[in-house]
Design a protein around this motif. Structure first.
Motif, PDB file in Angstrom:
ATOM      1  N   UNK A  28       0.841  -1.186   0.000  1.00  0.00           N
ATOM      2  CA  UNK A  28       0.000   0.000   0.000  1.00  0.00           C
ATOM      3  C   UNK A  28       0.882   1.243   0.000  1.00  0.00           C
ATOM      4  N   UNK A  29       0.381   2.310  -0.654  1.00  0.00           N
ATOM      5  CA  UNK A  29       1.131   3.562  -0.687  1.00  0.00           C
ATOM      6  C   UNK A  29       0.187   4.705  -1.007  1.00  0.00           C
ATOM      7  N   UNK A  30       0.546   5.892  -0.525  1.00  0.00           N
ATOM      8  CA  UNK A  30      -0.148   7.125  -0.873  1.00  0.00           C
ATOM      9  C   UNK A  30       0.873   8.070  -1.486  1.00  0.00           C
ATOM     10  N   UNK A  31       0.415   8.923  -2.387  1.00  0.00           N
ATOM     11  CA  UNK A  31       1.353   9.809  -3.053  1.00  0.00           C
ATOM     12  C   UNK A  31       0.666  11.122  -3.384  1.00  0.00           C
ATOM     13  N   UNK A  32       1.501  12.127  -3.578  1.00  0.00           N
ATOM     14  CA  UNK A  32       1.048  13.417  -4.070  1.00  0.00           C
ATOM     15  C   UNK A  32       2.170  14.029  -4.893  1.00  0.00           C
ATOM     16  N   UNK A  33       1.784  14.854  -5.864  1.00  0.00           N
ATOM     17  CA  UNK A  33       2.787  15.442  -6.724  1.00  0.00           C
ATOM     18  C   UNK A  33       2.295  16.748  -7.329  1.00  0.00           C
ATOM     19  N   UNK A  34       3.219  17.450  -7.950  1.00  0.00           N
ATOM     20  CA  UNK A  34       2.888  18.727  -8.565  1.00  0.00           C
ATOM     21  C   UNK A  34       3.719  18.903  -9.825  1.00  0.00           C
ATOM     22  N   UNK A  35       3.053  19.326 -10.912  1.00  0.00           N
ATOM     23  CA  UNK A  35       3.703  19.704 -12.159  1.00  0.00           C
ATOM     24  C   UNK A  35       3.356  21.155 -12.426  1.00  0.00           C
ATOM     25  N   UNK A  36       4.354  21.969 -12.680  1.00  0.00           N
ATOM     26  CA  UNK A  36       4.104  23.404 -12.882  1.00  0.00           C
ATOM     27  C   UNK A  36       4.892  23.919 -14.081  1.00  0.00           C
ATOM     28  N   UNK A  37       4.240  24.842 -14.798  1.00  0.00           N
ATOM     29  CA  UNK A  37       4.862  25.556 -15.922  1.00  0.00           C
ATOM     30  C   UNK A  37       5.441  24.610 -16.963  1.00  0.00           C
ATOM     31  N   UNK A  38       4.704  23.522 -17.227  1.00  0.00           N
ATOM     32  CA  UNK A  38       5.169  22.533 -18.184  1.00  0.00           C
ATOM     33  C   UNK A  38       4.831  22.982 -19.598  1.00  0.00           C
ATOM     34  N   UNK A  39       5.814  22.935 -20.453  1.00  0.00           N
ATOM     35  CA  UNK A  39       5.623  23.210 -21.875  1.00  0.00           C
ATOM     36  C   UNK A  39       6.131  22.014 -22.654  1.00  0.00           C
ATOM     37  N   UNK A  40       5.304  21.560 -23.642  1.00  0.00           N
ATOM     38  CA  UNK A  40       5.649  20.345 -24.365  1.00  0.00           C
ATOM     39  C   UNK A  40       5.271  20.484 -25.833  1.00  0.00           C
ATOM     40  N   UNK A  41       6.041  19.813 -26.683  1.00  0.00           N
ATOM     41  CA  UNK A  41       5.774  19.729 -28.115  1.00  0.00           C
ATOM     42  C   UNK A  41       5.409  18.292 -28.466  1.00  0.00           C
TER      43      UNK A  41
END
Length: 812
Positions: A564-577
């Protein structure tokens, strides 16, 4: 007169003899005892008489000499023989003696004529004997004695030499040995020895046959020695020399002994059952100094075992502290299967080296290895003290290692272990191998070092651990990782607590875990870092995708045992082609759980500032979640100066319909013409596009567009339109109304095939103010929208420059 004088003299002599006989004991004590005392003999009792046959009969005689007591009873002596019915000699063996005088050569005062001596029963009593010895001694010839009873021997006395022979067996050993030596109960022993004693040197020589049998868990071990043995003892120098060169020694194990070690499970060959012991020609003991030139134990059979002990010296008063020896163990079956251990022992110190070569590893586990070589050296000091120190250094190599679904090529390892006098221990272990294959994963260029420090004193053992690991590549059909480096540290007591700081292709993460028999909680931390290192993974799945900027961070915690596991994350100012598509400024904060093999992400919001796909889409917001599949909900944004919305889209689902709603779309931006064309459209549009996803194909069926409010169509100086009017004179009045038309209502059906062909069925209703006439116009249009969008993107100079810029950044 003379007769009277003769009677008087005779009476006087008879009176003197009578008084002498009556007072014989006091006279002997007065006359003889002082003379005996001069040579150290104490006469403590004496009672004798003269028989009618003029024999001397001694009822009792007691003598003491240097603590030894001799008691004689019923002695009959005459000029022919001396017969002693019973004698008892009590001696005491003491480790200390005040007599340090040197022994002297024998100089026995032997008479040419004397009575022969016979002792019918002699009892020998000593504190080292398990019980008293019973002997009889006879003298058939002058100075030649025959001893029978518990010990059988013949002794010959000469002026300067005492010689003879004796027989001894296990029954004699049991009498001589103390009861504490239970091992003598398992000895069969027989020896015949000749001896010579000159007062200083005692020489022994003869035959010996001995057998010792012992058992352990039905494993019978038998040793047998047979042959000749010689010994020499010097009383002054206390030197003892033992010659065993002519002695044959064998050791035999019963077949049941091989059952103690399950060779089938260990996959090793059973030990040989027959062994040969070779003793040195000369074993010397002088001034408590024992010297053994060489001893060897050799197996008999195909597999050769040899244990050699050479140059052994020790002080018998302190054997463990003083021993010095060279020990060599050799085991060899072939050139590729051999073991050699050299050890030098000096007092409480050991040092040596070892080397092992194996063609293949015995099947102790499910591990197979080929061409194994192990070598190293070791040193152990103060073995007999409470504060020993040790140091071991070893190297291991193997051409191939297979086991646990893993195959390793060119494996090398090294280990260094040491402990100081304060019981502080340190172990350093290093591994490296060219490549390893685990199922579908292949690793290359692996290097690992592990260091452990601990205190081995009283109480709970506490150890500190440190490790460094580097892996050049990890390859699988789905993923490739490069340049992996992990620095680890931890503590081990009742449980293991460790931290791993890892770098994978420039991506950084920290792993903490706490391992015990009850639980294995862990924590993974991704600190805030650039998202660009993820390109190496994304390109493996989507070669046309490139991340150009952005940051991410995350945190995972759970328990490995519980899965078992819990997680949290954040992605910011992502630019992709993606190919020619550009998404800018993607942001999302998410959290979720992993349980029972299921990964779940709770519903969370995301935003995209701008998406360029020919048309420019701005201010996109929505929700996404993961539960068996990635689902995107409530997507909203701005396009063509209007709004669009998507209720739900499931990523990767092969068959689904997504309704795209449009509202307040600027018709002038949707219907794009060249500025020099002279055609312009204004107004607002809305509509619905049911987008059908069928595996990798996309199509639109029964889509609709309609106007919102009024609009306007104006055509000015368009050469193509003017040419149509000239060619279609019959339609010129109707088409001419389109040059300046107020659009009251616009409806269009939309159908998009998966190959990009778009079909529009347009119904246009409006009013031409100049002609003051209503217009109802139907128009069908087909065009490849993929080509159109590509043309729009290529014609958008700004978009093209931005894409170029970000493409350069993403590939750096």
């Amino acid at each position: 007169m003379f007769k009277r004088i003769g009677l008087i003299i005779g009476s006087l002599i008879l009176s003197i003899l009578l008084l002498g006989y009556v007072f014989r004991l006091p006279l002997l004590q007065w006359a003889i005892a002082p003379e005996l005392k001069k040579v150290g003999v104490i006469l403590s009792c004496l009672d004798f008489s003269i028989t009618t046959k003029l024999n001397i009969h001694v009822q009792n005689m007691c003598l003491q000499y240097q603590g030894q007591q001799l008691t004689l009873k019923n002695i009959t002596a005459n000029t022919q023989q001396i017969i002693i019915e019973q004698a008892q000699l009590v001696t005491s063996t003491s480790s200390s003696s005040g007599n340090n005088s040197l022994a002297k050569p024998l100089n026995l005062a032997l008479l040419d004529k004397r009575p022969l001596v016979s002792i019918k029963l002699l009892l020998l009593v000593n504190n080292q004997l398990s019980k008293e010895l019973k002997l009889s001694i006879s003298e058939p010839d002058l100075n030649q004695f025959v001893i029978q009873g518990d010990i059988d021997a013949t002794v010959r006395l000469q002026k300067n030499l005492v010689s003879g022979n004796f027989k001894i067996n296990e029954s004699h050993l049991k009498l001589i040995a103390n009861n504490a030596f239970s091992a003598f109960q398992r000895i069969t022993f027989d020896a015949q020895q000749q001896f010579n004693f000159d007062g200083i040197n005692l020489d022994l020589k003869g035959d010996i046959s001995a057998q010792y049998v012992d058992s352990y868990k039905q494993c019978q071990v038998q040793t047998h020695s047979q042959g000749k043995i010689a010994a020499s003892v010097n009383l002054n120098s206390k030197a003892v020399t033992l010659d065993t060169q002519a002695l044959n020694n064998n050791l035999t194990l019963a077949p049941h002994c091989t059952a103690l070690i399950d060779s089938s499970k260990l996959a090793i060959e059973p030990l040989p059952l027959n062994w040969q012991l070779t003793l040195p020609a000369n074993i010397n003991l002088e001034n408590n100094q024992l010297s053994l030139p060489a001893i060897s134990i050799t197996s008999e059979g195909d597999k050769h075992y040899k244990l050699s002990i050479t140059d052994t010296r020790l002080d018998t008063t302190r054997p463990i502290q003083s021993i010095q020896s060279q020990i060599t163990l050799q085991v060899s079956k072939s050139v590729n299967d051999n073991l050699k251990i050299n050890t030098q022992l000096s007092g409480g110190n050991l040092q040596g080296d070892f080397a092992l070569a194996l063609k293949k590893l015995p099947r102790l586990t499910n591990i197979n290895a080929k061409n194994i070589h192990i070598n190293g050296e070791f040193a152990i000091s103060n073995v007999i003290d409470d504060t020993p120190t040790a140091h071991v250094n070893a190297q291991l190599s193997a051409a191939e290692v297979d086991g646990f679904n893993t195959s390793i090529v060119q494996y090398q390892a090294g280990i260094t272990a040491k402990i100081d006098d304060k019981r502080n221990a340190e172990i350093a272990l290093s591994h490296q191998f060219k490549s390893a294959q685990y199922k579908k994963y292949k690793l290359t260029g692996i290097h690992n070092t592990l260091t452990a420090n601990a205190h081995l004193g009283a109480g709970e053992i506490f150890a500190k651990l440190a490790a460094k690991t580097s892996i050049k590549t990890i390859n699988s059909p789905e993923l490739q990782l490069k340049n992996i480096k992990v620095n680890s540290s931890g503590e081990q007591s009742r449980a293991l607590q460790a931290t791993h700081h890892a770098f994978v292709d420039g991506m950084e993460l920290v792993v903490n875990h706490h391992f015990s028999s009850q639980a294995h909680p862990f924590e993974v931390i991704f600190p805030v870092q650039s998202i660009l290192p993820l390109n190496s993974y994304i390109n493996q799945f989507a070669p046309l995708a490139t991340l150009t900027q952005g940051e991410f961070n995350g945190h995972i915690h759970g328990d490995i045992n519980l899965q078992k596991a819990s997680f949290k994350g954040e992605v910011s100012k992502l630019t992709a082609l993606y190919n020619d598509y550009l998404a800018s400024d993607f942001n999302s904060i998410f959290s979720g759980q992993y349980s029972s093999g299921q990964l779940n992400v709770e519903p969370t919001t995301f935003s995209i500032n701008e998406l360029r796909a020919g048309a420019v889409i701005n201010n996109i917001t929505g929700h996404w979640r993961l539960n068996d599949e990635v689902q995107i909900d409530d997507v909203k944004g701005h396009v063509f100066d209007g709004n669009f919305g998507i209720e739900r889209y499931i990523v990767g689902q092969p068959n689904q319909i997504v309704d795209v709603e449009f509202d307040n779309i600027d018709a002038s931006k949707l219907v794009t013409f060249n500025e020099q064309s002279g055609i312009s459209v204004s107004g607002r549009l809305a509509g619905t596009l049911p987008v059908h996803f069928d595996k990798n194909q996309v199509s639109v069926l029964d889509g609709q567009l309609f106007s919102q409010g009024e609009g306007r169509l104006k055509i000015t100086n368009n050469a193509a339109f003017e040419a149509v009017l000239e060619q279609q004179q019959a339609l010129k009045p109707v088409l001419g109304l389109l040059k300046d038309l107020d659009i009251q209502n616009l409806k269009s059906s939309v159908a998009l095939k998966n190959d990009g062909w778009l079909k529009l069925g347009v119904n246009l209703q409006g009013y031409n103010k100049q002609a003051k006439q209503q217009v109802n116009f139907n128009y069908n249009h087909e065009e490849n929208v993929f080509t159109l969008l590509r043309a729009l993107r290529l014609s958008d100079e700004i978009t093209q420059k931005v894409e170029q810029q970000y493409s350069q950044k993403g590939n750096q």
